[in-house]
Design a protein around this motif. Structure first.
Motif: not given
Lengths: 223, 198
Positions: A91-92, A95-96, A98-100, A102, A106, B25, B29, B32-33, B36
């Motif tokens: 999960t971590i 999420r990372f 998806a944030a950095f 994207p 996808e 987390v 985040l 930011r998500i 995006n």
């Protein structure tokens, strides 16, 4: 020598664990584990590398935690603890991404959450991390992760170059070569579709098996 | 009870610990998500409506529709997301309209799971450009073979389902969108008489 000592001396050390993961016990080509991402996300090199990176991160963290807790885990509770640990780190990682990253997140879609059920990770927890110290467990995770990265990259290179004519999205082969009005070369769409994954994987496993057989024949011939 | 805790304390501690880590987390985040997703949508909106630099969602309507403005704050067009079933899954399309909402000025594919190399060619400029200049006062027909219609869009060979999905997505909300744009434009002229958008 006590019994526990003789048992632990039989298990490979950190260096051996690391090297084993790369080729002799390559998770994909020798153990045939982790087939889902191997087949699903290798039609581009970028996707293959991202998937292998995310899997290696989860593998290292899960091996590390399992190894540190190995004396506390009740044997009949171990699968529950492994799954809990793996799910948290997946999960971590998800999420990372998806944030950095994207766009990549996808593109990989459900295959990142599916790392939870990747058998490579749970098998390393069972085979190595639940029996050996964190140093060996991390070396093992890096070796297996490296082996996974090598295989996925090989698949990604073959499929992207033949299927799209690109590498990391940059063009390396012409889209179409026509000589005197006859099309001599055209990117093979089948290589980016599911059948291309099976064909490439089959050829790679065949090559690795052939190399191993040669090696065995040479060893027995030399004796 | 005692033996229950003896057996499970590690699982409980781990669950609470990992739960807290995941909450941390997510907390760090999530903004930011979310940004995006917004950036992606607004980037696509500025691409489907030429000249657009900013967009704002129309308020008080039951449809997601964005007014696109240029640097001077003038309305240069409208954009709305719409979707229709393709070959594999819903194809989500962003439709860009001109300032009067009368013709399509651009389309973008926001999300699709169409077959790589076949259906996913609808994402290409070659196909998307076929929608430019189509009128919104009637449904756009999908043209196959030798059919012809000045307001129609030629099918992409080998990608009939995916082509139809994009065409349907442009047609499905057409009447509702036209009504909303007409109402919004009427509000503009009422607010600033004589300075309505051309």
């Amino acid at each position: 020598m006590s019994e526990t000592n003789s048992a632990s001396t039989q298990l490979p050390g950190a260096g051996r664990r690391f090297l084993n993961g790369l080729l002799p016990e390559n998770p994909t080509l020798r153990q045939l584990l982790g087939m889902c991402p191997t087949l699903a996300v290798t039609n581009t090199l970028a996707g293959a590398v991202t998937m292998a990176g995310a899997t290696t991160f989860v593998l290292v963290m899960s091996n590390c935690v399992t190894s540190l807790l190995r004396n506390l885990i009740k044997p009949h509770m171990r699968i529950l603890v492994y799954t809990l640990t793996i799910a948290a780190f997946v999960t971590i990682a998800d999420r990372f991404l998806a944030a950095f990253l994207p766009t990549m997140s996808e593109k990989l879609g459900p295959y990142v959450p599916l790392i939870v059920v990747n058998c490579i990770i749970i098998s390393r927890a069972e085979i190595c991390a639940s029996r050996q110290g964190p140093g060996v467990a991390i070396a093992d995770a890096l070796g297996m992760g490296g082996g996974f990265l090598l295989t996925l990259s090989a698949m990604g290179v073959i499929r992207e170059v033949i299927g799209f004519g690109t590498l990391f999205g940059l063009r390396v082969l012409p889209e179409q070569v026509t000589v005197g009005g006859v099309v001599m070369w055209k990117a093979w769409t089948i290589m980016i579709l599911p059948p291309g994954a099976f064909l490439t994987l089959g050829v790679l496993i065949g090559v690795v098996n052939w190399v191993q057989m040669k090696k065995k024949a040479r060893q027995s011939g030399g004796q | 009870m005692k033996s229950f805790l003896q057996q499970t304390w590690l699982v409980i501690v781990l669950a609470v610990g990992f739960g807290a880590a995941l909450a941390g987390v997510e907390h760090a985040l999530a903004p930011r998500i979310a940004r995006n997703a917004v950036d992606k949508l607004h980037g696509a909106i500025n691409e489907v409506v030429p000249g657009g630099v900013a967009s704002a969602r129309a308020q008080g309507v039951d449809l997601e529709i964005y007014r696109v403005t240029d640097a001077a704050g003038r309305t240069v067009g409208w954009a709305y997301p719409s979707s229709a079933l393709g070959y594999a899954d819903n194809v989500v399309v962003l439709v860009g309209l001109d300032a009067g909402g009368q013709q399509i000025v651009g389309v973008q594919i926001l999300k699709s799971n169409e077959t790589p190399g076949l259906g996913d060619r609808v994402k290409g400029e070659q196909f998307r450009d076929r929608f430019k200049g189509k009128r919104t006062d009637a449904p756009i027909p999908l043209l196959r073979g030798s059919e012809s219609d000045p307001n129609g869009v030629d099918v992409l060979t080998g990608a009939t389902y995916s082509s139809r999905a994009v065409v349907n997505a442009c047609n499905v909300k057409r009447e509702k969108v036209s009504a909303i744009i007409a109402a919004e434009l009427a509000k503009d002229t009422a607010a600033t008489p004589g300075q309505g958008t051309p």
